[in-house]
Design a protein around this motif. Structure first.
Motif, PDB file in Angstrom:
ATOM      1  N   UNK A 179       3.837   8.727  -4.475  1.00 17.39           N
ATOM      2  CA  UNK A 179       3.697  10.045  -3.848  1.00 17.39           C
ATOM      3  C   UNK A 179       4.301  10.088  -2.445  1.00 17.39           C
ATOM      4  N   UNK A 180       4.742   8.946  -1.938  1.00 14.46           N
ATOM      5  CA  UNK A 180       5.332   8.913  -0.595  1.00 14.46           C
ATOM      6  C   UNK A 180       6.830   9.199  -0.608  1.00 14.46           C
ATOM      7  N   UNK A 181       7.429   9.331  -1.786  1.00 15.05           N
ATOM      8  CA  UNK A 181       8.864   9.617  -1.872  1.00 15.05           C
ATOM      9  C   UNK A 181       9.179  10.966  -1.265  1.00 15.05           C
ATOM     10  N   UNK A 322       3.168  19.552   0.719  1.00 10.78           N
ATOM     11  CA  UNK A 322       3.022  19.734  -0.722  1.00 10.78           C
ATOM     12  C   UNK A 322       1.625  20.209  -1.100  1.00 10.78           C
ATOM     13  N   UNK A 323       0.632  19.762  -0.346  1.00  7.91           N
ATOM     14  CA  UNK A 323      -0.758  20.123  -0.677  1.00  7.91           C
ATOM     15  C   UNK A 323      -1.452  20.852   0.465  1.00  7.91           C
ATOM     16  N   UNK A 324      -0.720  21.093   1.562  1.00  7.10           N
ATOM     17  CA  UNK A 324      -1.287  21.856   2.670  1.00  7.10           C
ATOM     18  C   UNK A 324      -2.394  21.140   3.410  1.00  7.10           C
ATOM     19  N   UNK A 343      -4.766  10.788  -1.811  1.00  7.06           N
ATOM     20  CA  UNK A 343      -5.860  11.278  -2.662  1.00  7.06           C
ATOM     21  C   UNK A 343      -5.676  12.759  -2.988  1.00  7.06           C
ATOM     22  N   UNK A 344      -5.282  13.554  -1.985  1.00 11.07           N
ATOM     23  CA  UNK A 344      -5.112  14.997  -2.196  1.00 11.07           C
ATOM     24  C   UNK A 344      -3.973  15.283  -3.173  1.00 11.07           C
ATOM     25  N   UNK A 345      -2.898  14.525  -3.079  1.00  6.22           N
ATOM     26  CA  UNK A 345      -1.753  14.744  -3.976  1.00  6.22           C
ATOM     27  C   UNK A 345      -2.103  14.293  -5.400  1.00  6.22           C
ATOM     28  N   UNK A 346      -2.819  13.187  -5.519  1.00  8.71           N
ATOM     29  CA  UNK A 346      -3.234  12.737  -6.848  1.00  8.71           C
ATOM     30  C   UNK A 346      -4.176  13.751  -7.495  1.00  8.71           C
ATOM     31  N   UNK A 347      -5.057  14.351  -6.697  1.00  4.50           N
ATOM     32  CA  UNK A 347      -5.975  15.354  -7.224  1.00  4.50           C
ATOM     33  C   UNK A 347      -5.215  16.597  -7.689  1.00  4.50           C
TER      34      UNK A 347
END
Length: 356
Positions: A179-181, A322-324, A343-347
């Motif tokens: 998710x860090x890309x 991406x997730x604000x 965690x927020x991006x995975x959720x």
């Protein structure tokens, strides 16, 4: 979405029971590979079972508390209403925590990750920021108990980083770091700025799954291998032998150079690792539209506008676009405290997958 969650949870609990039965079957022990796969699946499903049990317990307690809240005794009712509020929050939190555990798992997630950090637009300041990102990820990885294996490093001006490539070895490394890309943007006053003006610079991060030889069969005829003398820091062998290696994959045009190792063979092996990872990522990007978050679509230019995260030093904040999510803890983030973003991006990804 909750109905989807319950369906997926029921399926996962049924599968957990099946896996336990299979692990207890003497036939399973005769197949080492299958036993290992089932063991990993059992480990992942154990967390689902534990959270499902806690969720069931909390829901039963919530039902009882709601009944008491509607009772005739005012004192009991007041206490019960407070308990209802607490349990509703607990149930919501458990449902949220359950989501990422229930989405279909990408088998690549368990692989080591190859991380590439490069200075983007912004001159010297971009190289300094790339160095900051390298330290940030190093500290995050150390906190997880993972291991870093350097692949290549190119120093920039003023002590910054032009390019750093390294492998991360640890449980689920690619699944977490993928998710860090993207392009990371920094806003701050550079050390070289005498007028105190805020500058905007960027660095790119690409996270690729380590490719195994069975994933990508590379034909010798598709490669052009050039050797040359190493340059820069590296000890007595530098500039004395043709140990550096440049590999060009002719069909794709991908070029990988490696000069950090002492021997030509070591440099070739490291370069082939990176080449396989890039070719695997290219193939997956072509197959899956949702991989637009990964390397090819996000970090091709390093342009400041194609950003996923902004690090604003004057205001002490970091925002993931991406997730604000915004954190006013830039010192902690730069010291590797990036779990809240991941965690927020995975959720968010789990929610998309659940209703998709």
């Amino acid at each position: 979405m909750l109905s989807h969650l319950r369906d997926r949870m029921a399926d996962a609990l049924r599968r957990a029971t099946e896996v336990e039965q299979l692990l207890a079957d003497p036939e399973t022990t005769k197949d080492a590979a299958r036993l290992a796969d089932l063991g990993r699946e059992h480990h992942r499903l154990a967390e689902v079972v534990a959270k499902a049990n806690r969720l069931t317990k909390a829901e039963l307690e919530l039902t009882d508390a709601r009944e008491l809240a509607n009772g005739d005794d005012p004192d009991f009712a007041a206490e019960a209403r407070a308990e209802v509020t607490r349990l509703e929050a607990e149930v919501a939190q458990l449902e949220k925590a359950m989501l990422p555990l229930l989405i279909p798992r990408d088998p690549l997630d368990d692989r080591p990750a190859i991380v590439e950090i490069r200075a983007g637009t912004g001159g010297d300041e971009a190289g300094l920021f790339a160095g900051d990102l390298l330290r940030m990820y190093t500290r995050f990885i150390e906190r997880r108990g993972w291991r870093i294996e350097p692949i290549s490093y190119s120093e920039g001006t003023l002590g910054g980083v032009k390019e750093s490539v390294f492998k991360v070895i640890g449980d689920g490394a690619f699944g977490v770091l993928r998710w860090e890309s993207g392009v990371h943007r920094v806003q701050r006053v550079p050390a070289t700025e005498s007028q105190g003006r805020i500058h905007t610079s960027a660095a790119t991060v690409a996270v690729l799954p380590e490719a195994e030889e069975v994933d990508m069969k590379i034909e010798d005829k598709d490669l052009r291998i050039d050797v040359f003398r190493s340059s820069g820091p590296g000890g007595q062998s530098v500039n004395t032998t043709d140990s550096a290696v440049r590999i060009t994959h002719i069909p794709s045009g991908i070029v990988v150079s490696q000069q950090d190792q002492k021997s030509q063979l070591q440099n070739k092996l490291k370069a082939m690792d990176v080449l396989r990872a890039r070719l695997l990522d290219l193939r997956l990007a072509e197959q899956e539209a949702e991989r637009s978050r990964l390397r090819k679509s996000q970090v091709s230019t390093g342009d400041r506008s194609a950003k996923i995260r902004t690090y604003n030093f004057p205001q002490g904040r970091v925002t993931d676009h991406r997730v604000g999510v915004t954190l006013y803890n830039i010192d902690g983030v730069m010291n590797g405290d990036i779990s809240d973003f991941i965690d927020a991006i995975q959720l968010a990804n789990a929610e998309e997958s659940l209703v998709g």
